[in-house]
Design a protein around this motif. Structure first.
Motif, PDB file in Angstrom:
ATOM      1  N   VAL A 271     -50.010 -74.402 -12.508  1.00  0.00           N
ATOM      2  CA  VAL A 271     -51.009 -75.194 -11.986  1.00  0.00           C
ATOM      3  C   VAL A 271     -50.634 -76.723 -10.964  1.00  0.00           C
TER       4      VAL A 271
ATOM      5  N   ILE B  58     -61.081 -76.769 -10.599  1.00  0.00           N
ATOM      6  CA  ILE B  58     -60.632 -76.131 -10.350  1.00  0.00           C
ATOM      7  C   ILE B  58     -60.752 -74.603  -8.946  1.00  0.00           C
TER       8      ILE B  58
ATOM      9  N   ALA C  82     -51.481 -71.927 -19.621  1.00  0.00           N
ATOM     10  CA  ALA C  82     -51.760 -72.908 -17.510  1.00  0.00           C
ATOM     11  C   ALA C  82     -49.989 -74.346 -18.004  1.00  0.00           C
TER      12      ALA C  82
END
Ligand code: R5P
Length: 305
Positions: free
Chosen positions: A167, A208, A217
């Motif tokens: 991420v 997101i 994540a």
């Protein structure tokens, strides 16, 4: 091999000692004393003539003092006629001020680059700049190292990568996240972060772009300063159904109440490097540290061999 010396400023002595140990040398002797009024008075206690001289200093808090140490040590060393002088800056403070965010502000990262040049550093070795383009602010050669492989290695050692996703907590960090995703062979998602020019260190509004439901994540960032970016993005990821959240970042600035903010955040582990000397009081159980000493020692070896 070239005859070389490594001096350390006061910002990160443990890292300098580790680098010196890996290079099988002792740190160069320098006195960093101050006059009663606070003025710095460095004194280089080595003969630097014809030597390749390295000075290691992180521009971490109090960054202005550390930058001044670097500048004055540079002037003191160059007066001793070294062969060349190389700045080793594991964390380049002011790097986030890399553009004119609004009229009336400086481009501070550019000014810091100039400071090093006028102090006669002929090369710079640094790690994970906030923005790759900062290399272009320097007129001298820059070796831009990355801690990404070290951080990726740490993840591989401790978690199963099955059902994980990398991420980027903001659009600016997409390239960094893409590189990590490539190293770990994982997909990537990008979050959207909003900053307010009139409110220092405040970020909000996380969106997101991608699906994180049931996944681990792995957030990657260059800097953790107030911890706001990590705390907000971890919460958003959890709200969106992420199973767990791991955070990787090169520079643990950990300003103000970052420790408390991060300790409260829904994060399973945070891995940073020792590019900044984090005081013991700022450490907490879920925070792990990997050393960048090997990559710095390797970069120095490549110059002197
Ligand atoms: C900003 O663009 C950086 O990449 C980091 O996300 C930021 O410096 C983190 O700051 P903080 O921890 O204060 O949210």
């Amino acid at each position: 091999m070239k005859d070389f010396i490594l001096f350390s400023g006061s910002s990160n002595l443990p890292l300098s000692r580790e680098v010196a140990k890996l290079l099988k040398i002792s740190l160069g002797k320098v006195d960093l004393t101050r006059f009663a009024d606070g003025e710095l008075r460095p004194w280089i206690r080595e003969d630097v003539r014809d030597k390749t001289v390295f000075v290691l200093e992180s521009f971490s808090f109090p960054m202005d003092e550390h930058i001044m140490e670097m500048v004055l040590m540079g002037d003191a060393i160059r007066r001793g006629a070294p062969e060349t002088m190389i700045a080793v800056v594991p964390y380049l403070g002011y790097a986030r001020q890399d553009k004119l965010h609004r009229p009336g502000e400086p481009v501070s990262a550019r000014v810091i680059a100039k400071f090093l040049e006028v102090s006669k550093y002929k090369e710079v070795i640094t790690v994970d700049l906030h923005n790759d383009a900062i290399v272009g602010f320097f007129q001298v050669p820059v070796t831009h190292l990355s801690a990404l492989d070290l951080l990726a290695g740490e993840v591989k050692k401790h978690i199963s990568l099955k059902n994980s996703i990398v991420v980027s907590p903001d659009v600016g960090g997409t390239k960094r996240a893409r590189n990590l995703a490539y190293a770990l062979d994982l997909p990537i998602i990008v979050m959207e972060k909003k900053r307010y020019l009139d409110r220092h260190d405040v970020s909000e509004s996380y969106e997101i772009i991608g699906n994180v439901k049931g996944k681990t994540a792995i957030i990657i960032d260059d800097i953790i300063s107030t911890g706001g970016t990590i705390a907000h993005s971890a919460k958003s990821l959890k709200d969106a159904g992420a199973k767990s959240v791991i955070v990787l970042a090169t520079h643990g600035v950990l300003a103000g109440a970052a420790k408390e903010k991060l300790a409260d955040a829904p994060v399973d582990a945070i891995v940073i490097t020792n590019s900044i000397n984090v005081p013991k009081v700022k450490l907490f159980p879920r925070l792990r540290m990997v050393s960048i000493a090997p990559i710095l020692a390797d970069a120095i070896s490549r110059v002197v061999h």
